[in-house]
Structures are given as C-alpha cells and as structure tokens.
Design an enzyme around this catalytic site. Structure first.
Site, PDB file in Angstrom:
ATOM      1  N   ASN A  45      -5.639   2.740  -3.307  1.00 17.32           N
ATOM      2  CA  ASN A  45      -5.483   1.520  -4.121  1.00 17.32           C
ATOM      3  C   ASN A  45      -6.513   0.439  -3.786  1.00 17.32           C
ATOM      4  O   ASN A  45      -7.020  -0.224  -4.678  1.00 17.32           O
ATOM      5  CB  ASN A  45      -4.041   0.988  -4.040  1.00 17.32           C
ATOM      6  CG  ASN A  45      -3.634   0.624  -2.637  1.00 17.32           C
ATOM      7  OD1 ASN A  45      -4.126   1.185  -1.663  1.00 17.32           O
ATOM      8  ND2 ASN A  45      -2.748  -0.337  -2.523  1.00 17.32           N
TER       9      ASN A  45
ATOM     10  N   GLU B  96       1.133   1.371   7.854  1.00 19.26           N
ATOM     11  CA  GLU B  96       1.357   0.391   6.788  1.00 19.26           C
ATOM     12  C   GLU B  96       1.787   1.190   5.559  1.00 19.26           C
ATOM     13  O   GLU B  96       0.970   1.902   4.968  1.00 19.26           O
ATOM     14  CB  GLU B  96       0.089  -0.420   6.536  1.00 19.26           C
ATOM     15  CG  GLU B  96      -0.303  -1.244   7.771  1.00 19.26           C
ATOM     16  CD  GLU B  96      -1.597  -2.042   7.634  1.00 19.26           C
ATOM     17  OE1 GLU B  96      -1.899  -2.811   8.549  1.00 19.26           O
ATOM     18  OE2 GLU B  96      -2.311  -1.880   6.622  1.00 19.26           O
TER      19      GLU B  96
ATOM     20  N   GLU C 291      -0.830  -5.076  12.347  1.00 21.11           N
ATOM     21  CA  GLU C 291      -2.270  -5.223  12.559  1.00 21.11           C
ATOM     22  C   GLU C 291      -2.639  -6.630  12.140  1.00 21.11           C
ATOM     23  O   GLU C 291      -1.804  -7.387  11.651  1.00 21.11           O
ATOM     24  CB  GLU C 291      -3.031  -4.136  11.792  1.00 21.11           C
ATOM     25  CG  GLU C 291      -2.680  -2.737  12.304  1.00 21.11           C
ATOM     26  CD  GLU C 291      -3.663  -1.649  11.905  1.00 21.11           C
ATOM     27  OE1 GLU C 291      -4.871  -1.912  11.859  1.00 21.11           O
ATOM     28  OE2 GLU C 291      -3.197  -0.518  11.649  1.00 21.11           O
TER      29      GLU C 291
HETATM   30  P1  NAD Z   1      -0.494   8.796   0.222  1.00 24.97           P
HETATM   31  O1  NAD Z   1       0.461   8.657   1.329  1.00 24.97           O
HETATM   32  O2  NAD Z   1      -0.225   9.819  -0.821  1.00 24.97           O
HETATM   33  O3  NAD Z   1      -1.961   9.127   0.757  1.00 24.97           O
HETATM   34  C1  NAD Z   1      -2.594   8.295   1.706  1.00 24.97           C
HETATM   35  C2  NAD Z   1      -3.552   9.123   2.516  1.00 24.97           C
HETATM   36  O4  NAD Z   1      -2.820  10.057   3.295  1.00 24.97           O
HETATM   37  C3  NAD Z   1      -4.539   9.935   1.698  1.00 24.97           C
HETATM   38  O5  NAD Z   1      -5.788   9.885   2.332  1.00 24.97           O
HETATM   39  C4  NAD Z   1      -3.956  11.346   1.768  1.00 24.97           C
HETATM   40  O6  NAD Z   1      -4.898  12.375   1.608  1.00 24.97           O
HETATM   41  C5  NAD Z   1      -3.386  11.350   3.167  1.00 24.97           C
HETATM   42  N1  NAD Z   1      -2.329  12.329   3.399  1.00 24.97           N
HETATM   43  C6  NAD Z   1      -1.400  12.781   2.514  1.00 24.97           C
HETATM   44  N2  NAD Z   1      -0.583  13.671   3.131  1.00 24.97           N
HETATM   45  C7  NAD Z   1      -0.992  13.776   4.421  1.00 24.97           C
HETATM   46  C8  NAD Z   1      -0.556  14.536   5.545  1.00 24.97           C
HETATM   47  N3  NAD Z   1       0.479  15.364   5.472  1.00 24.97           N
HETATM   48  N4  NAD Z   1      -1.234  14.404   6.700  1.00 24.97           N
HETATM   49  C9  NAD Z   1      -2.277  13.548   6.804  1.00 24.97           C
HETATM   50  N5  NAD Z   1      -2.748  12.827   5.767  1.00 24.97           N
HETATM   51  C10 NAD Z   1      -2.105  12.913   4.592  1.00 24.97           C
HETATM   52  O7  NAD Z   1      -0.617   7.335  -0.405  1.00 24.97           O
HETATM   53  P2  NAD Z   1      -1.404   6.904  -1.706  1.00 24.97           P
HETATM   54  O8  NAD Z   1      -0.695   7.490  -2.881  1.00 24.97           O
HETATM   55  O9  NAD Z   1      -2.852   7.200  -1.487  1.00 24.97           O
HETATM   56  O10 NAD Z   1      -1.227   5.320  -1.677  1.00 24.97           O
HETATM   57  C11 NAD Z   1      -0.187   4.626  -2.287  1.00 24.97           C
HETATM   58  C12 NAD Z   1       0.884   4.311  -1.266  1.00 24.97           C
HETATM   59  O11 NAD Z   1       0.325   3.576  -0.188  1.00 24.97           O
HETATM   60  C13 NAD Z   1       1.986   3.416  -1.809  1.00 24.97           C
HETATM   61  O12 NAD Z   1       3.217   3.871  -1.319  1.00 24.97           O
HETATM   62  C14 NAD Z   1       1.674   2.054  -1.208  1.00 24.97           C
HETATM   63  O13 NAD Z   1       2.770   1.192  -1.084  1.00 24.97           O
HETATM   64  C15 NAD Z   1       1.116   2.445   0.109  1.00 24.97           C
HETATM   65  N6  NAD Z   1       0.275   1.373   0.653  1.00 24.97           N
HETATM   66  C16 NAD Z   1       0.763   0.603   1.662  1.00 24.97           C
HETATM   67  C17 NAD Z   1       0.011  -0.450   2.189  1.00 24.97           C
HETATM   68  C18 NAD Z   1       0.518  -1.358   3.289  1.00 24.97           C
HETATM   69  O14 NAD Z   1      -0.285  -2.135   3.829  1.00 24.97           O
HETATM   70  N7  NAD Z   1       1.768  -1.303   3.658  1.00 24.97           N
HETATM   71  C19 NAD Z   1      -1.274  -0.674   1.680  1.00 24.97           C
HETATM   72  C20 NAD Z   1      -1.728   0.129   0.649  1.00 24.97           C
HETATM   73  C21 NAD Z   1      -0.948   1.158   0.145  1.00 24.97           C
HETATM   74  O1  6OD Z   2      -4.894  -7.619   3.191  1.00 21.89           O
HETATM   75  C1  6OD Z   2      -4.716  -6.713   4.023  1.00 21.89           C
HETATM   76  O2  6OD Z   2      -5.152  -6.780   5.183  1.00 21.89           O
HETATM   77  C2  6OD Z   2      -3.970  -5.515   3.632  1.00 21.89           C
HETATM   78  N1  6OD Z   2      -3.770  -4.600   4.618  1.00 21.89           N
HETATM   79  C3  6OD Z   2      -3.543  -5.365   2.375  1.00 21.89           C
HETATM   80  C4  6OD Z   2      -2.784  -4.278   1.915  1.00 21.89           C
HETATM   81  C5  6OD Z   2      -2.535  -4.152   0.617  1.00 21.89           C
HETATM   82  C6  6OD Z   2      -1.781  -3.057   0.101  1.00 21.89           C
HETATM   83  O3  6OD Z   2      -2.002  -2.466  -0.916  1.00 21.89           O
END
Ligand code: NAD
Ligand code: 6OD
Length: 484
Positions: free
Chosen positions: A153, A252, A465
């Site tokens: 994202n 995160e 973090e």
């Molecule tokens: P995802 O968990 O599907 O993938 C994230 C990463 O993990 C990718 O690089 C993927 O290839 C890798 N991955 C997937 N399965 C794995 C495994 N078994 N072992 C190791 N690596 C693995 O997430 P996404 O769909 O790319 O992103 C969207 C999600 O991320 C949403 O749930 C969103 O809320 C979350 N997100 C959270 C934050 C935060 O700061 N809390 C920030 C951004 C996105």
């Molecule tokens: O602003 C940041 O440092 C941060 N980790 C944002 C995360 C956004 C999630 O999609």
C-alpha cells in the site's frame, strides 16, 4: 519489457523464475520481476553477514548517519523516477506519491540518521550495601541481519521506515518487498550504491510469502530479527516461522479504525479530515477509518455532506494531477472488497453511495477501480463492522453519549488508530486516553512526527517503532557494570 532484479551483495541479479508486475490502473504488465529462490535468499543473508564484518561494522554512528543522508539525497535526485515507479506499481495518484510516499522515504533516512547521532542511553551510579560503588552504562550494538517484509500500500514509505533505522543502528538488511509492488525496492539499491553504502548492507529479494522468498527469509537461521508490516494473518504465520530460531519481531498489522465525531466539531475541517481518513490511497492505508461514529445531532447533516464529498472524488489515471483516487491494488483484492460490499447489504446496510465498480469507457475499465462507498444501518456485531476491508469504504453510525461512542470504538479485536473530532479539547484528551489503540489523533489524521511511537495493540501488532522505539528494536543493549 522492463525487468526488475534482485539486489544481492551489491549486484543486480536475475532469479530462476519471473513473475509479472501489473499496473492496477489498466491491468497491463509493466515489468517482469526476478523471483529469488532459496539459494538466492541465502546468498543475500550471507552477503549481509559478511558486510557486518567489513567496512560497515567499522563506521561510527556519525559516518553511518552521513551516508544515510546521502541516501536521502540520492532519493531526492531520483524523485521523478521513484514517483513514476510507485504510481505504476500501486496505481496511486501522482499527487499522493509526490507529496507523501517519496518525500517520506527521504525523510525516514534523514530523521533516523540524525536520531542515532543524538540519542544517548541511561547510566546509573550504583551504591551497594557494603559501601562499594559501581557505574552502569548501556551501549547499543546492531542486531545483525534484519529481514524486512513489506506490503503494497505504501511500498517505499514503509520499506524505508524500517530500513533507515535498521541501517542507522549498524545492521545489514535483506528486504522482501510485496510481490505486487517490487519496483521501488530495487530502485532504492541504486540510491544505496550512489550513497556509498557498502555491498551486502542493503539486499533485495523478490518473491511471494509462503514457500517463497518471504518464508525463506523468516526461516533463515542467520537472520537475527524480522520486522514486518502487513496483514494480521500473515503476522501470525511469520510468528510460527520465526519461533524455531526465536527471532525478535516487530509487527505493524491490520486495523479496523474508528473516528468519533462530536457535534461541536468544526464541520468543514472534520469533513475534509474524515474524507481523507476514509478514502486516501483508495482506503488502502492501515490507519484508515472504516468505522465512523457521529453524534446524533449532526448525523444526517454529516452523512449527506460526506456523501457529497465521496461523489466528488475524481477516480482518475495515476499520472493525472487532478486524480484524487486510483484503483485498488489487484483483481483479487478488488474481489475481496466487493465481497464485503455484497456482505454489507446482506447484513442489512443502507447504501448511502457507491458499492460497485465505476464505468469509464477507456482502459481503466480493465483496471481495479471501485466506487467510494458509504454505508449506514449495520449492527455493531456485523462482520463488516469487525473485519478489515482495506478499500474506500466506511460505515457511519450515530451515537448519543461520549460513553457509548467510546464503547463502540473500542469494540474490536484490532487497536491501531483512532481519531476524535471536537472543539472541546478537554473532551479530546479524555476520549483519546480511553482509546485502546497505539495512535490517537485529535482533529487530524495521519499527521506524523517520526519521533513518536507507532504501532498497534491486539490484532494490530507487536511493539512500537518510531524515534527511539525504532532504535531500541533495531539494536541490542549491552549493559556494562564497572566496580569503582
Ligand atoms: P500481506 O500480509 O498479504 O503481505 C505483506 C508482505 O508479507 C508481502 O511482502 C508478502 O509477500 C509477505 N508474506 C505473505 N505471506 C508471508 C509468509 N508466510 N511469510 C513471509 N512473508 C509473507 O499484506 P498486504 O496485503 O501486502 O498489505 C495489506 C495489509 O497490511 C493490511 O492488512 C494492512 O492493514 C496492513 N498494513 C499495516 C500497516 C501498519 O502500520 N499497521 C501498514 C501498512 C499495511
Ligand atoms: O507513517 C508511518 O510511519 C507508517 N508506518 C504508516 C503506516 C501506514 C499504513 O498503511
């Protein structure tokens, strides 16, 4: 066809297989990406280990910081390349990539470079019962090789948010960017080279999660820590994978964030803020508000005004400066979001606006756009109120008392972020302090100071973090006790 390679030990290397990188705005293939196999992930880890014994280990914090500033300079020099790569991979509007993603990438390096030079550690003068004195002081040491796994994202922003403090602390990193958005991680390797980051300190392996580069990295016995941003269920899988080698993790994860709007808010500011909090990046920000609670007195006025805002958003081409929203990231993700739109109506929601796929009569019809969507009328127990949708969608519900609003906002297994909108700052503090989340904004949203703690509670993550919290995760403290 453009090719995106792995970056291992200072070299751009092809993988054994390739996969397609798709532009979500029109479904076209924009590049072929080299997938790293297990041996190449091991090569990257070994290169990182070797770098930890070389020049990088001998640099002091001041020189490391100088080089990280040079990385920021190199990002800024390639500003347009990064913006173009990011909008092609993600479909996000150029205005967003140029104002948020790429400037934040440079800022991540600058902030952590400065922080590592400035930060001190505690020391204690210790008195013992027999009158002997001792001096205790702690020193920071790098963790070693840090595996960084990031989502699609905010690809460059989130990668650098982790790589910058990890490098500032003297670690070497192996980065596994999302398979959906591989371009900027490889582009960053060019900036690393130009900035004089020694070979092996920054490595990139492309691929998927389970049974691919992501899992090979988390399982690798010579990776010392994993920092991950992504879905909660992926975090759970990674926890299992790292258990055998007891690696520290920083997670995160997802969110189901609430916004609470009181009748005394400044309506115009709040509408602008909530419109961003719901729709920015097509709702694909972990901090986005999917649950909006509005004091009953202004409920109807607010819903109508938010509807007007949503309907005025321009779902444009990413490169068009007038675009407000781009597509969702992929066809499967659009299926997921649409399945929630369908479920919402089954669960009894009233559709205020949206709920479908827009029609353009151009190549965007082959992309993955959805309409900005607002619902009302769902019970708090509905799945659409509990599960993260991660699209341009919110549910708006009325409340009658502060206590009721707090109760509904906290009624979730997630706990990432909340926002409170009120002109009464006393109430702002009071309500903010009751939120079971890692981050609460009052009269703003996603306003970031990189020195502050960032992370979530419950299903939203493990650890914090940001600022000194990043330094603490990316280093080991060795306490030295000297008898005086
Ligand atoms: P995802 O968990 O599907 O993938 C994230 C990463 O993990 C990718 O690089 C993927 O290839 C890798 N991955 C997937 N399965 C794995 C495994 N078994 N072992 C190791 N690596 C693995 O997430 P996404 O769909 O790319 O992103 C969207 C999600 O991320 C949403 O749930 C969103 O809320 C979350 N997100 C959270 C934050 C935060 O700061 N809390 C920030 C951004 C996105
Ligand atoms: O602003 C940041 O440092 C941060 N980790 C944002 C995360 C956004 C999630 O999609």
């Amino acid at each position: 066809m453009k090719r995106i390679q792995n970056y291992i030990d200072g070299q751009f290397v092809s993988g054994v297989r390739e996969f397609a990188d798709i532009n979500p705005a029109d479904g076209a293939i924009i590049a072929q990406v080299s997938e790293a196999d297990k041996a190449q992930v091991n090569d990257a880890v070994q290169a990182a280990r070797c770098a930890l014994r070389g020049e990088w280990a001998r640099l002091g914090a001041r020189e490391r910081a100088a080089r990280l500033h040079r990385v920021a300079d190199a990002i800024e020099k390639r500003f347009d390349c990064f913006v173009q790569a990011e909008i092609a991979d993600t479909g996000k509007p150029i205005s967003l990539a140029s104002k948020l993603d790429v400037p934040r990438a440079a800022a991540n390096f600058r902030v952590f470079a400065d922080l590592v030079k400035m930060s001190g550690l505690e020391s204690f003068h210790t008195e013992t019962p027999n009158g002997a004195n001792a001096l205790n002081y702690a020193i920071r040491k790098p963790l070693g090789v840090v595996g960084i796994i990031t989502p699609w994202n905010l690809p460059l922003l989130l990668l650098t948010w982790k790589a910058a403090p990890a490098l500032a602390c003297g670690n070497a990193v192996v980065v596994k960017p999302s398979e959906e958005t591989p371009a900027t991680a490889t582009l960053l390797a060019e900036a690393m080279q130009e900035a004089g980051i020694p070979r092996g300190v920054y490595n990139v392996v492309h691929g998927f999660g389970a049974g691919s580069a992501g899992e090979f990295l988390t399982q690798h016995p010579e990776v010392n820590a994993i920092t991950f941003t992504g879905e909660t269920k992926t975090g759970a899988a990674i926890m299992k994978s790292v258990a055998a080698t007891v690696k520290p993790v920083s997670f995160e994860l997802g969110g189901k964030n609430a916004a609470i709007i009181f009748a005394d808010c400044d309506l115009e500011t709040t509408l602008a803020g909530i419109s961003e909090a719901v729709f920015l990046n097509t709702g694909q920000v972990c901090l986005c508000a999917e649950r909006v609670y509005v004091e009953r007195k202004i409920f109807t006025v607010f819903v109508n005004a938010l509807k007007k805002k949503a309907e005025s958003l321009n779902l444009g081409w990413p490169a068009d400066a007038n675009s407000d929203l781009g597509p969702l990231i992929s066809a499967p993700h659009r299926e997921k979001v649409l399945s929630y739109f369908h479920l919402a109506t089954q669960e009894g929601a009233k559709v205020v606006t949206g709920g479908g796929i827009p029609k353009f009569d151009d190549k965007r019809d082959d992309g993955f756009y959805v309409q900005p969507t607002i619902y009302t009328g769902l019970p708090e127990s509905a799945r659409c109120m509990k599960e993260e949708i991660f699209g341009p969608v919110c549910h708006v519900a009325p409340f009658d008392s502060e206590e009721e609003a707090v109760g509904m906002a906290n009624d979730t297994e997630y706990g990432l972020a909340a926002s409170i909108w009120t002109s009464d700052l006393k109430r702002g503090h009071r309500v903010a302090q009751q939120m079971n989340v890692g981050i609460t904004w009052v009269n703003c949203w996603f306003l970031r100071d990189l020195r502050t703690p960032f992370g979530g509670v419950g299903l939203s993550g493990i650890g914090r973090e940001g600022g000194v919290h990043s330094l603490n995760f990316y280093s080991e403290l060795n306490n030295v006790c000297i008898k005086l």
